[in-house]
Design a protein around this motif. Structure first.
Motif, mmCIF file in Angstrom:
data_model
loop_
_atom_site.group_PDB
_atom_site.id
_atom_site.type_symbol
_atom_site.label_atom_id
_atom_site.label_comp_id
_atom_site.label_asym_id
_atom_site.label_seq_id
_atom_site.Cartn_x
_atom_site.Cartn_y
_atom_site.Cartn_z
ATOM 1 N N ASP A 54 0.861 -1.183 0.000
ATOM 2 C CA ASP A 54 0.000 0.000 0.000
ATOM 3 C C ASP A 54 0.895 1.230 0.000
ATOM 4 O OD1 ASP A 54 -1.877 1.978 0.248
ATOM 5 O OD2 ASP A 54 -2.933 1.039 1.924
ATOM 6 N N GLN A 55 1.404 1.574 -1.166
ATOM 7 C CA GLN A 55 2.360 2.656 -1.306
ATOM 8 C C GLN A 55 1.801 3.982 -0.810
ATOM 9 O OE1 GLN A 55 4.225 2.598 -5.108
ATOM 10 N NE2 GLN A 55 5.446 4.404 -4.709
ATOM 11 N N ASP A 56 0.534 4.267 -1.071
ATOM 12 C CA ASP A 56 -0.053 5.537 -0.618
ATOM 13 C C ASP A 56 -0.036 5.647 0.908
ATOM 14 O OD1 ASP A 56 -0.485 6.387 -3.210
ATOM 15 O OD2 ASP A 56 -2.563 5.693 -3.252
ATOM 16 N N ALA A 57 -0.318 4.548 1.589
ATOM 17 C CA ALA A 57 -0.313 4.561 3.060
ATOM 18 C C ALA A 57 1.091 4.805 3.595
ATOM 19 C CB ALA A 57 -0.883 3.262 3.611
ATOM 20 N N VAL A 58 2.089 4.193 2.953
ATOM 21 C CA VAL A 58 3.475 4.384 3.386
ATOM 22 C C VAL A 58 3.885 5.838 3.183
ATOM 23 C CG1 VAL A 58 5.879 3.776 2.922
ATOM 24 C CG2 VAL A 58 4.128 1.986 2.983
ATOM 25 N N LEU A 59 3.593 6.385 2.014
ATOM 26 C CA LEU A 59 3.959 7.777 1.741
ATOM 27 C C LEU A 59 3.260 8.729 2.695
ATOM 28 C CD1 LEU A 59 3.969 7.694 -2.158
ATOM 29 C CD2 LEU A 59 5.926 7.572 -0.606
ATOM 30 N N SER A 60 2.004 8.454 3.019
ATOM 31 C CA SER A 60 1.265 9.278 3.968
ATOM 32 C C SER A 60 1.896 9.204 5.360
ATOM 33 C CB SER A 60 -0.195 8.839 4.010
ATOM 34 O OG SER A 60 -0.908 9.586 4.954
ATOM 35 N N ALA A 61 2.288 8.008 5.778
ATOM 36 C CA ALA A 61 2.914 7.845 7.094
ATOM 37 C C ALA A 61 4.241 8.594 7.165
ATOM 38 C CB ALA A 61 3.114 6.365 7.393
ATOM 39 N N ILE A 62 5.037 8.510 6.104
ATOM 40 C CA ILE A 62 6.328 9.203 6.088
ATOM 41 C C ILE A 62 6.112 10.714 6.072
ATOM 42 C CG2 ILE A 62 8.364 9.635 4.656
ATOM 43 C CD1 ILE A 62 8.350 6.580 4.067
ATOM 44 N N ALA A 63 5.158 11.187 5.294
ATOM 45 C CA ALA A 63 4.839 12.621 5.293
ATOM 46 C C ALA A 63 4.391 13.058 6.684
ATOM 47 C CB ALA A 63 3.767 12.928 4.253
ATOM 48 N N GLY A 64 3.666 12.199 7.381
ATOM 49 C CA GLY A 64 3.233 12.502 8.745
ATOM 50 C C GLY A 64 4.402 12.672 9.698
ATOM 51 N N VAL A 65 5.460 11.891 9.503
ATOM 52 C CA VAL A 65 6.663 12.048 10.333
ATOM 53 C C VAL A 65 7.223 13.450 10.167
ATOM 54 C CG1 VAL A 65 9.065 11.300 10.641
ATOM 55 C CG2 VAL A 65 7.242 9.585 10.389
ATOM 56 N N PHE A 66 7.321 13.922 8.931
ATOM 57 C CA PHE A 66 7.858 15.266 8.703
ATOM 58 C C PHE A 66 6.923 16.336 9.263
ATOM 59 C CE2 PHE A 66 10.302 12.874 5.508
ATOM 60 C CZ PHE A 66 11.577 13.210 5.948
ATOM 61 N N GLY A 67 5.624 16.112 9.207
ATOM 62 C CA GLY A 67 4.676 17.044 9.826
ATOM 63 C C GLY A 67 4.876 17.140 11.330
ATOM 64 N N ARG A 68 5.126 15.988 11.978
ATOM 65 C CA ARG A 68 5.388 16.004 13.419
ATOM 66 C C ARG A 68 6.688 16.750 13.731
ATOM 67 N NH1 ARG A 68 3.429 10.840 12.840
ATOM 68 N NH2 ARG A 68 5.437 9.793 13.090
ATOM 69 N N LEU A 69 7.691 16.570 12.877
ATOM 70 C CA LEU A 69 8.954 17.284 13.089
ATOM 71 C C LEU A 69 8.762 18.793 12.978
ATOM 72 C CD1 LEU A 69 11.370 14.968 11.075
ATOM 73 C CD2 LEU A 69 11.246 15.201 13.572
ATOM 74 N N GLU A 70 7.994 19.236 11.990
ATOM 75 C CA GLU A 70 7.728 20.672 11.832
ATOM 76 C C GLU A 70 7.049 21.243 13.070
ATOM 77 O OE1 GLU A 70 7.067 20.549 6.966
ATOM 78 O OE2 GLU A 70 5.356 20.957 8.275
ATOM 79 N N ALA A 71 6.023 20.548 13.558
ATOM 80 C CA ALA A 71 5.279 21.031 14.726
ATOM 81 C C ALA A 71 6.155 21.033 15.977
ATOM 82 C CB ALA A 71 4.029 20.184 14.943
ATOM 83 N N ALA A 72 6.948 19.993 16.164
ATOM 84 C CA ALA A 72 7.792 19.903 17.358
ATOM 85 C C ALA A 72 8.879 20.969 17.360
ATOM 86 C CB ALA A 72 8.417 18.510 17.452
ATOM 87 N N LEU A 73 9.449 21.253 16.197
ATOM 88 C CA LEU A 73 10.456 22.306 16.139
ATOM 89 C C LEU A 73 9.835 23.657 16.471
ATOM 90 C CD1 LEU A 73 13.366 23.148 15.602
ATOM 91 C CD2 LEU A 73 12.738 23.469 13.205
ATOM 92 N N GLY A 74 8.664 23.929 15.919
ATOM 93 C CA GLY A 74 7.975 25.183 16.221
ATOM 94 C C GLY A 74 7.676 25.342 17.696
#
Length: 154
Positions: free
Chosen positions: A18-38
């Motif tokens: 399920d490539q879309d699910a994997v890409l979504s999960a990885i994008a979510g990791v970067f979203g968490r990093l953005e929020a945590a840095l802020g």
């Protein structure tokens, strides 16, 4: 001697179930990093890294495990100006065995400066979660400078 330049050359990526699910999960990791840095929250920022992470920052400094990475991020977040980051995923290679190589561009802005980094991030899947196990960041030449001016309201 003849060299085959196309036919026998393998590709690195594989098709995930399920490539879309994997890409979504990885994008979510970067979203968490953005929020945590802020939020200047090193605990949340570092929650996506494996215990044996290898991390090379844009200055070439390397840390070899989670404890060292967390010490590095705690110090940086306590002693630097407020920062905002945005990660753009440039390329993803999903590999066999639940691994992914992700190339990103990070734009980092503070009140004092802005800089763009490009990096290669290696992810591994464990218990249906994607974890970062290796990062190598590089400053984009000429990208460091004063923060961009806010667009004027018209």
């Amino acid at each position: 001697m003849t060299v085959d330049t196309h036919g026998a050359r393998p590709t690195a990526g594989v098709v995930a179930t399920d490539q879309d699910a994997v890409l979504s999960a990885i994008a979510g990791v970067f979203g968490r990093l953005e929020a945590a840095l802020g939020a200047k929250d090193a605990v949340v920022f570092d929650s996506v890294f494996t215990d044996d992470v290898v991390f090379i920052n844009p200055a070439g400094e390397m840390v070899r495990n989670w404890d060292e990475l967390h010490d590095y991020h705690q110090f940086a977040m306590r002693n630097s100006p407020d920062a905002e980051a945005h990660y753009d995923i440039l390329a993803v290679r999903l590999l066999a065995g639940g691994h992914a190589i992700v190339n990103v561009e990070q734009t980092l802005r503070t009140p004092d400066f802005a800089v763009t980094n490009r990096g290669t991030w290696v992810f591994t899947e464990h218990d249906d979660n994607w974890w970062v196990c290796s990062v190598h960041n590089t400053n984009v030449a000429g990208s460091a400078g004063p923060p961009a001016a806010e667009p004027a309201d018209v």
